[in-house]
Design a protein around this motif. Structure first.
Motif, short mmCIF file in Angstrom:
data_model
loop_
_atom_site.label_atom_id
_atom_site.label_comp_id
_atom_site.label_asym_id
_atom_site.label_seq_id
_atom_site.Cartn_x
_atom_site.Cartn_y
_atom_site.Cartn_z
N ILE A 46 23.95 11.33 45.05
CA ILE A 46 24.65 10.16 45.59
C ILE A 46 24.50 8.97 44.64
CG2 ILE A 46 24.66 8.47 47.46
CD1 ILE A 46 23.93 10.73 49.36
N ARG A 47 23.33 8.80 44.05
CA ARG A 47 23.14 7.70 43.10
C ARG A 47 24.07 7.86 41.90
NH1 ARG A 47 18.52 4.64 44.07
NH2 ARG A 47 16.98 5.62 45.44
N THR A 48 24.22 9.09 41.43
CA THR A 48 25.12 9.33 40.31
C THR A 48 26.56 9.01 40.70
OG1 THR A 48 23.69 11.10 39.47
CG2 THR A 48 25.98 11.08 38.70
N CYS A 49 26.94 9.44 41.89
CA CYS A 49 28.30 9.17 42.39
C CYS A 49 28.53 7.67 42.54
CB CYS A 49 28.47 9.89 43.72
SG CYS A 49 30.16 9.91 44.36
N ALA A 50 27.54 6.97 43.11
CA ALA A 50 27.66 5.52 43.31
C ALA A 50 27.73 4.79 41.98
CB ALA A 50 26.50 5.01 44.14
N SER A 51 26.96 5.26 41.01
CA SER A 51 26.96 4.63 39.69
C SER A 51 28.33 4.73 39.04
CB SER A 51 25.90 5.28 38.80
OG SER A 51 25.92 4.73 37.50
N GLU A 52 28.96 5.88 39.16
CA GLU A 52 30.30 6.06 38.59
C GLU A 52 31.31 5.13 39.27
OE1 GLU A 52 31.05 10.17 39.19
OE2 GLU A 52 29.74 10.86 37.57
N ALA A 53 31.24 5.05 40.59
CA ALA A 53 32.17 4.17 41.32
C ALA A 53 31.93 2.71 40.98
CB ALA A 53 32.03 4.40 42.83
N MET A 54 30.65 2.31 40.83
CA MET A 54 30.33 0.93 40.47
C MET A 54 30.84 0.59 39.09
SD MET A 54 28.96 -1.25 42.52
CE MET A 54 28.36 -2.40 41.29
N GLU A 55 30.71 1.51 38.15
CA GLU A 55 31.19 1.25 36.78
C GLU A 55 32.69 0.98 36.79
OE1 GLU A 55 30.13 4.43 34.21
OE2 GLU A 55 27.97 4.04 34.32
N GLN A 56 33.44 1.77 37.57
CA GLN A 56 34.89 1.54 37.66
C GLN A 56 35.19 0.19 38.29
OE1 GLN A 56 36.90 4.80 39.64
NE2 GLN A 56 35.62 6.33 38.63
N ALA A 57 34.48 -0.11 39.39
CA ALA A 57 34.73 -1.38 40.08
C ALA A 57 34.40 -2.57 39.20
CB ALA A 57 33.91 -1.43 41.37
N VAL A 58 33.27 -2.50 38.49
CA VAL A 58 32.86 -3.61 37.61
C VAL A 58 33.86 -3.78 36.47
CG1 VAL A 58 31.12 -4.34 35.95
CG2 VAL A 58 30.42 -3.49 38.18
N ALA A 59 34.35 -2.65 35.91
CA ALA A 59 35.31 -2.74 34.81
C ALA A 59 36.60 -3.43 35.27
CB ALA A 59 35.62 -1.34 34.27
N ALA A 60 37.10 -3.05 36.45
CA ALA A 60 38.32 -3.68 36.98
C ALA A 60 38.06 -5.14 37.32
CB ALA A 60 38.80 -2.92 38.22
N PHE A 61 36.89 -5.42 37.87
CA PHE A 61 36.48 -6.78 38.23
C PHE A 61 36.43 -7.67 36.99
CE2 PHE A 61 32.96 -9.78 38.91
CZ PHE A 61 33.36 -10.42 40.06
N GLU A 62 35.79 -7.19 35.92
CA GLU A 62 35.67 -7.96 34.70
C GLU A 62 37.03 -8.17 34.03
OE1 GLU A 62 32.15 -9.05 32.96
OE2 GLU A 62 32.90 -9.53 34.95
N ALA A 63 37.88 -7.15 34.07
CA ALA A 63 39.21 -7.28 33.47
C ALA A 63 40.01 -8.38 34.17
CB ALA A 63 39.96 -5.96 33.54
N MET A 64 39.91 -8.45 35.49
CA MET A 64 40.65 -9.47 36.24
C MET A 64 40.07 -10.86 35.96
SD MET A 64 41.46 -9.57 40.32
CE MET A 64 42.52 -10.87 41.01
N ARG A 65 38.74 -10.95 35.89
CA ARG A 65 38.13 -12.25 35.60
C ARG A 65 38.54 -12.75 34.21
NH1 ARG A 65 32.17 -13.60 36.65
NH2 ARG A 65 31.68 -11.82 35.32
#
Length: 293
Positions: free
Chosen positions: A130-149
């Protein structure tokens, strides 16, 4: 390059039995405030999520929501006999039989329907997976978040450039008008004294002294130098890779102070009109700075 404090990002990752969806959004805030919303079964992920944002968000209120979606049928887990409850029930039945003469015939199917006789133990979570799965999802979310900022930061910086250019132009117009202020004062003062004295002779020396004192009081050279310096420093901060929102806000306060001072010292209607325009641009910049990390 500056970045906006308001943005949104989403990411998801799946395992054979679970899909995790991470959504993060941010709002303006003077300080760093991270709020993590997790299902009860995934509370162990909170520290990981906070650590993953440590180097990403410097300022602003960030909400991170994690949703868990089961893939396929939900696993029933293990069924276990609740022995303490069973023993308690049997003790009650024994007492009913001994003290009240009630028959002690217990049917297994009915006994199992009694509350809490059989309990279901949820299947143990694979925390590592689950930690591995969450880490992958967080990386995607952070990348999209940073791109928008970053995209919003580019738009804000473009607006800053326009308004900083206008402020620089107004400052130069004030600098051009400043030398004329003392001469205008001398003319007005001479006309005023002439009306009072009439045919009497005007003391040119005293007039020159008064004009010199006024020119010293009305000198705005230092204010203009500091204002130009603040404008230059503002542009330097725009090129910084660090969070500069607070520094920009401080510079705006300093610029506002210099503009107020030169307006009070100059005592000229033309300069006063330029000051109004400068304050208007400063206010527009201030509104945008509230969105800068």
């Amino acid at each position: 390059m500056i970045r906006s404090m308001t943005a949104f990002g989403r990411g998801e990752s799946a395992r054979s039995d679970m899909q995790l969806v991470v959504e993060m959004r941010s709002l303006n805030n003077r300080y760093r405030d991270v709020i993590v919303k997790l299902p009860r079964s995934l509370q162990f992920l909170e520290e990981d999520i906070r650590n993953s944002l440590a180097g990403v968000v410097q300022r602003g209120r960030v909400e991170v929501a994690v949703q868990s979606i089961a893939n396929g049928e939900e696993r029933p887990g293990r069924l276990e006999l609740n022995e303490p409850v069973v023993k308690a029930y049997l003790a009650v039945f024994d007492r009913l039989s001994e003290e009240f003469g009630m028959p002690r015939d217990i049917r297994m199917d009915r006994f199992c329907l009694l509350n809490d006789v059989i309990v279901r133990k949820p299947e143990e979570l694979d925390e590592t997976g689950i930690r591995t799965c969450a880490s992958e999802a967080m990386e995607q979310a952070v990348a999209a978040f940073e791109a928008m900022r970053t995209r919003e930061g580019v738009a804000i910086e473009a607006d800053f450039d326009i308004r900083l250019d206008l402020l620089s132009q107004y400052a130069e117009q004030v600098a051009e008008s400043a030398p004329q202020v003392a001469e205008l004062y001398r003319r007005r003062l001479k006309d005023h004294i002439g009306k009072i004295l009439g045919e009497s002779e005007l003391d040119e020396g005293r007039l020159a002294q008064e004009v010199a004192l006024f020119a010293e009081r009305a000198d705005i050279t230092e204010e203009l130098v500091r204002l130009r310096s603040h404008l230059e420093q503002f542009r330097i901060y725009l090129g910084s890779a660090e969070a500069v929102g607070r520094r920009l806000d401080f510079l705006l306060q300093e610029m506002h102070r210099e503009i107020n001072t030169l307006s009070a010292k100059a005592s000229d209607s033309g300069i006063s009109r330029l000051v109004v325009e400068m304050k208007s641009e400063l206010e527009k910049i201030r509104e945008q700075v509230q969105n800068v990390e």
